[in-house]
Enzyme design. Structure first.
Site, PDB file in Angstrom:
ATOM      1  N   LEU A  78      28.038 -23.408  36.018  1.00 60.12           N
ATOM      2  CA  LEU A  78      29.269 -23.860  35.369  1.00 60.12           C
ATOM      3  C   LEU A  78      30.374 -24.153  36.381  1.00 60.12           C
ATOM      4  O   LEU A  78      31.223 -24.991  36.160  1.00 60.12           O
ATOM      5  CB  LEU A  78      29.793 -22.792  34.398  1.00 60.12           C
ATOM      6  CG  LEU A  78      28.985 -22.569  33.120  1.00 60.12           C
ATOM      7  CD1 LEU A  78      29.577 -21.424  32.325  1.00 60.12           C
ATOM      8  CD2 LEU A  78      28.949 -23.831  32.266  1.00 60.12           C
ATOM      9  N   SER A  95      32.366 -22.588  40.415  1.00 57.06           N
ATOM     10  CA  SER A  95      32.509 -21.433  41.295  1.00 57.06           C
ATOM     11  C   SER A  95      33.955 -20.982  41.315  1.00 57.06           C
ATOM     12  O   SER A  95      34.878 -21.790  41.210  1.00 57.06           O
ATOM     13  CB  SER A  95      32.011 -21.772  42.699  1.00 57.06           C
ATOM     14  OG  SER A  95      32.661 -22.940  43.147  1.00 57.06           O
ATOM     15  N   GLY A  96      34.141 -19.672  41.414  1.00 51.08           N
ATOM     16  CA  GLY A  96      35.477 -19.093  41.442  1.00 51.08           C
ATOM     17  C   GLY A  96      35.754 -18.519  42.800  1.00 51.08           C
ATOM     18  O   GLY A  96      35.032 -18.795  43.769  1.00 51.08           O
ATOM     19  N   SER A  97      36.788 -17.701  42.848  1.00 49.76           N
ATOM     20  CA  SER A  97      37.213 -17.204  44.149  1.00 49.76           C
ATOM     21  C   SER A  97      36.159 -16.318  44.816  1.00 49.76           C
ATOM     22  O   SER A  97      36.084 -16.272  46.031  1.00 49.76           O
ATOM     23  CB  SER A  97      38.527 -16.457  44.004  1.00 49.76           C
ATOM     24  OG  SER A  97      38.540 -15.727  42.805  1.00 49.76           O
ATOM     25  N   GLY A 130      32.640 -16.076  43.762  1.00 47.41           N
ATOM     26  CA  GLY A 130      31.245 -16.301  43.446  1.00 47.41           C
ATOM     27  C   GLY A 130      31.064 -17.441  42.469  1.00 47.41           C
ATOM     28  O   GLY A 130      31.922 -18.309  42.342  1.00 47.41           O
ATOM     29  N   ASP A 174      46.525 -14.166  39.062  1.00 49.74           N
ATOM     30  CA  ASP A 174      45.821 -15.402  39.366  1.00 49.74           C
ATOM     31  C   ASP A 174      45.861 -16.313  38.147  1.00 49.74           C
ATOM     32  O   ASP A 174      44.860 -16.875  37.724  1.00 49.74           O
ATOM     33  CB  ASP A 174      44.375 -15.078  39.755  1.00 49.74           C
ATOM     34  CG  ASP A 174      43.740 -16.237  40.524  1.00 49.74           C
ATOM     35  OD1 ASP A 174      44.483 -17.151  40.948  1.00 49.74           O
ATOM     36  OD2 ASP A 174      42.507 -16.227  40.678  1.00 49.74           O
TER      37      ASP A 174
END
Ligand SMILES: *[C@@H]1O[C@H](CO)[C@@H](O)[C@H](O)[C@H]1NC(C)=O
Ligand SMILES: *[C@@H]1O[C@H](CO)[C@@H](O)[C@H](O)[C@H]1NC(C)=O
Ligand SMILES: *[C@@H]1O[C@H](CO)[C@@H](O)[C@H](O)[C@H]1NC(C)=O
Ligand SMILES: *[C@@H]1O[C@H](CO)[C@@H](O)[C@H](O)[C@H]1NC(C)=O
Ligand SMILES: *[C@@H]1O[C@H](CO)[C@@H](O)[C@H](O)[C@H]1NC(C)=O
Ligand SMILES: *[C@@H]1O[C@H](CO)[C@@H](O)[C@H](O)[C@H]1NC(C)=O
Ligand SMILES: *[C@@H]1O[C@H](CO)[C@@H](O)[C@H](O)[C@H]1NC(C)=O
Length: 785
Positions: free
Chosen positions: A562, A564-566, A568, A679
């Site tokens: 879906l 990627s975030g900070s 992973g 965030d």
């Protein structure tokens, strides 16, 4: 009973009784003695023969009754008579009235040769069979003919037209059929000659066939036409409207198709129009609003479509409005709520939509309101203030949101309250305990939280009334965790809002608001909260293995990726029980990922709110850490704000702002340890299938301790940017002024939230309230256009 329906003349009273005294005077008269009566008896009433000691044989009318040569009135109703009607009765030419109703008489009707004076023949409620003979037309003075609830069959005679005085023709509940050759109700042609006809009741016969156009030839004296349950087919002929004095038309429970003719407006005296349970299609004609005396309108269980005519709000005489189980759509016209004397409204099982407030406060007599099974999405809070007369309120299976209003506690007559299957949030108001008549209550399938009231009627409600909510607590018999008693605390939250811009463009308002974090000294207060640890602590979280997650995501395959975030990557997955989830896998190579996982697990452990992404479980091994979250099918707000193919209208944006602000309010003040998200940005705001916003990604959230409250939290704030989004408002848009006003209110609020001095900024609870106010005003303004 409508007051003006009660004024109906009783047909039984319309015949003069003879002056001759009752002979014999003893009453009740045993039927078995009838044959001993003197031949000059002119009026005869009988008592219940089964109670008479003389009734040792079957209670039959003796043949000798024909000897009473000057008998005028024969009244043997409700006396337990059996056997046949002796033919000799119909030989007594002096008879003016025969009433044998509610007995067990059987057999055929004898020929009626010599009843030239008979005005009233009432035989309802027996087991009589065969035809009504054509010879009935020999009784040419008949005014009242009632053979209902027998087993008569065959055709309805075509000679009824000879009965020039006929006012009352009732044959309901028999086995009459329609002439197969024409397939039309041809007896109506003959009845058209009865110029005094007032009541025509043919319901509950397997007549089949269609209504002919010459129904319009019936006398305009006709007041009631009841033809329900007749297997009637075809259309409603336009000519029905010629019957301009009719005040009751019932064609319900048939197979009538086509549309409701616009000529219906010609029935200008009609008080009750019931066409429910047919196959009617098309729109409800506006002309229906011409029926100024309409008291009951029932069009339920058809296939009617289109909007509900706004002009219905002009029918001030309307008391019962049944439009349920059709295909009606668009908004419920606000004019409906101006019918201040209406008693019952059923609009259930349609496609009514819109988010206008349900303004039922003025309906001072309303008893039943059923809006269930529609697509309504009003905010309940703006809805309310209902009449004390309300007995039944069904708003279930819609998309109503907001809180259950405190003011429901004032609906003191309420016996039935169904709010299940909506998006309601907040607590169940304790004020509902005052509803001492409440017998049914259902708030299942919502997003409610907090304590379930326990007083009075609530003692009787079971698990089924409360199931599938977010975080209700209360008695264990309701299968919810117990409530913690009030938590007293005195903490102050310090967060610095760092984002500050020059005058942002209109298009950036949404972003402005959701970036707003509040700095404000809070008052100490006590709150009651459910004990959620029991439900949600890691111990009792669903246990899930790496293998299961791998299977759910096709081995963390590309098509399930879906984004990627900070710390992973996030994958979509489908667990073995079919549940769709989002799986956030922490990349342990990245510095800080461990801490981030722990922080997020810790942060999410104790918090549950409708506007936070729900954590289903954590999966933690030495070398693999993942969070399993509720899957949000509509993706991130980022996508909706900044992709070409997605668009949010103003209302959706306001709703999202309210959602996000509510989430922040809860994080900052709604639970024991204040949490700062740190965030906050559109990519961390996710939208579920109903476009409800959920705040996610707590990877760098801070949990503030009691003594943190004065700490400068500059470093916790988020730096964001505001992308122009030029399509939000154009001058040529519908409702331009209203939208512009709404946007400028939001702007004003946004600027207040960005005030230089922290003390000058609004607290989050106020922001939520103000946003709701702005939304309410927006909806009201649109509605008034
Ligand atoms: C009816 O009256 C006629 C003439 O008075 C008589 O002939 C006939 O038998 C009577 N019928 C019955 C069924 O009593
Ligand atoms: C009675 O009705 C029948 C059938 O309509 C008719 O043949 C007969 O002539 C009538 N008798 C009288 C006395 O009117
Ligand atoms: C209905 O009335 C019209 C006009 O009076 C007449 O011409 C027509 O024959 C009537 N129809 C029937 C079936 O009686
Ligand atoms: C009966 O209705 C038809 C169709 O609406 C109309 O043409 C006709 O003029 C009406 N007849 C009378 C007598 O009102
Ligand atoms: C209601 O009635 C008023 C006055 O008769 C009229 O002006 C108005 O147009 C009607 N409203 C609707 C929606 O038909
Ligand atoms: C609860 O149910 C019982 C039995 O049906 C009934 O007698 C009682 O009045 C109810 N109590 C309340 C508060 O409704
Ligand atoms: C409440 O509504 C839900 C959903 O329709 C249903 O499953 C449940 O049985 C209802 N509860 C009661 C007490 O009727």
């Amino acid at each position: 009973m409508p007051p003006y329906l009660m004024g109906l003349a009783d047909p039984w009273d319309s015949l003069p009784l003879s002056d001759t005294p009752l002979i014999p005077s003893c009453f009740p008269l045993p039927i078995s003695l009838l044959s001993l009566l003197p031949s000059n008896t002119s009026e005869l009433q009988g008592g219940n023969c089964s109670l008479s000691p003389f009734c040792y044989t079957a209670c039959e009318i003796p043949e000798e009754i024909g000897n009473l040569l000057i008998l005028e009135i024969l009244y043997l109703a409700d006396t337990g008579l059996t056997g046949r009607i002796p033919a000799s009765i119909f030989n007594i030419s002096s008879l003016t009235a025969i009433d044998l109703h509610n007995n067990s008489l059987s057999g055929n009707l004898p020929p009626m040769a010599g009843l030239q004076k008979l005005g009233k023949l009432v035989l309802w409620g027996n087991n009589l069979s065969g035809n009504i003979l054509n010879s009935i037309s020999n009784a040419s003075m008949l005014m009242i003919l009632d053979v209902s609830d027998n087993s008569f069959s065959g055709l309805i005679p075509n000679t009824l037209g000879n009965l020039r005085h006929l006012e009352w023709f009732q044959i309901r509940g028999n086995h009459f059929i329609t002439e197969p050759a024409t397939h039309e109700w041809s007896f109506l042609s003959s009845l058209a000659n009865c110029k005094n006809l007032r009541f025509l009741y043919v319901s509950l016969n397997p007549l089949n066939g269609i209504l002919p156009t010459y129904i319009g030839n019936l006398s305009t004296t006709l007041q009631e036409l009841l033809a329900s349950d007749c297997e009637l087919q075809g259309n409603i002929p336009l000519e029905v409207a010629n019957l301009s004095n009719m005040f009751l038309l019932d064609l319900s429970n048939n197979k009538i198709s086509g549309s409701i003719p616009a000529t219906i407006g010609g029935l200008r005296n009609v008080q009750s129009l019931t066409l429910q349970t047919n196959e009617l299609q098309g729109p409800i004609p506006e002309k229906i609003c011409g029926l100024e005396r309409l008291y009951t309108l029932s069009l339920s269980f058809n296939k009617l479509s289109g909007p509900m005519p706004a002009c219905l709000g002009n029918l001030t005489s309307l008391r019962n409005l049944y439009l349920g189980s059709n295909k009606l759509s668009y908004a419920i016209p606000s004019t409906l709520w101006s019918l201040k004397d209406i008693l019952k409204i059923d609009l259930s099982s349609n496609y009514f939509s819109g988010s206008h407030p349900l303004d039922i406060g003025h309906l001072r007599a309303l008893m039943c309101l059923n809006l269930s099974k529609n697509l309504l999405m009003s905010d309940m809070v703006s809805t309310i203030g209902g009449p004390e007369t309300l007995v039944s309120l069904d708003l279930s299976n819609n998309k109503f949101h907001g809180h259950i209003p405190e003011s429901f506690g004032g609906l003191i007559s309420l016996e039935f309250l169904d709010l299940c299957n909506n998006n309601l949030s907040g607590v169940i108001p304790k004020s509902l305990e005052k509803l001492s008549n409440l017998k049914y209550f259902n708030v299942s399938y919502n997003r409610l939280e907090g304590e379930i009231p326990t007083g009075r009627c609530f003692q009787n409600f079971s698990y089924g009334s409360f199931m599938k909510n977010y975080a209700l607590c209360g008695p264990s018999r309701l299968l919810v965790p117990p409530c913690k008693s009030s938590i007293h605390r005195n903490s102050k939250l310090t967060i610095l809002r760092v984002l500050r811009y020059g005058l942002p463009s209109i298009a950036t308002i949404v972003v402005t608001i959701i970036f707003t974090i509040i700095y404000r000294k809070r008052q100490s207060r006590s709150i009651t909260l459910p004990v959620k640890e029991d439900l949600l602590s890691l111990k009792t979280w669903r246990r899930i293995s790496y293998a299961e997650l791998s299977q759910a995501t096709d081995g963390f395959g590309e098509c399930n990726f879906l984004g990627s975030g900070s710390f992973g990557s996030v994958y979509k997955g489908r667990l073995s029980d079919g549940m769709n989830v989002a799986i956030k896998v922490f990349n342990l190579q990245i510095e800080g990922a461990f801490r981030s996982f722990d922080t997020e697990c810790e942060a999410m452990r104790n918090i549950v709110h409708r506007n936070l992404v729900k954590v289903i479980t954590c999966c933690s091994n030495v070398d693999f850490k993942a969070l399993v979250l509720d899957f949000m099918p509509n993706g991130s707000l980022e996508k909706w704000l900044h992709s070409e193919h997605y668009f949010l209208d103003i209302l959706q944006r306001i709703n999202i702002m309210i959602d996000v602000a509510s989430a922040l309010e809860y994080l900052h003040a709604g639970q024991p340890t204040p949490i700062i998200h740190c965030d906050l940005k559109p990519s961390n705001i996710l939208l579920d299938e109903d476009m409800v916003a959920h705040l996610g990604d707590f990877g760098i959230a801070k949990l503030l301790e009691e003594d943190d409250f004065m700490r400068q939290t500059m470093t916790l704030a988020t730096i964001g940017y505001m992308a122009p989004d030029a399509t939000l408002l154009r001058r040529e848009d519908e409702y331009f002024i209203i939208k512009a006003n709404c946007i400028s209110s939001i702007m004003e609020l946004a600027l207040k939230c960005s005030a230089e001095l922290p003390e000058d900024r609004n607290n989050m609870a106020d922001v939520v309230a103000m946003l709701k106010k702005i939304k309410h005003k927006f909806l009201i303004s649109i509605e008034q256009v």
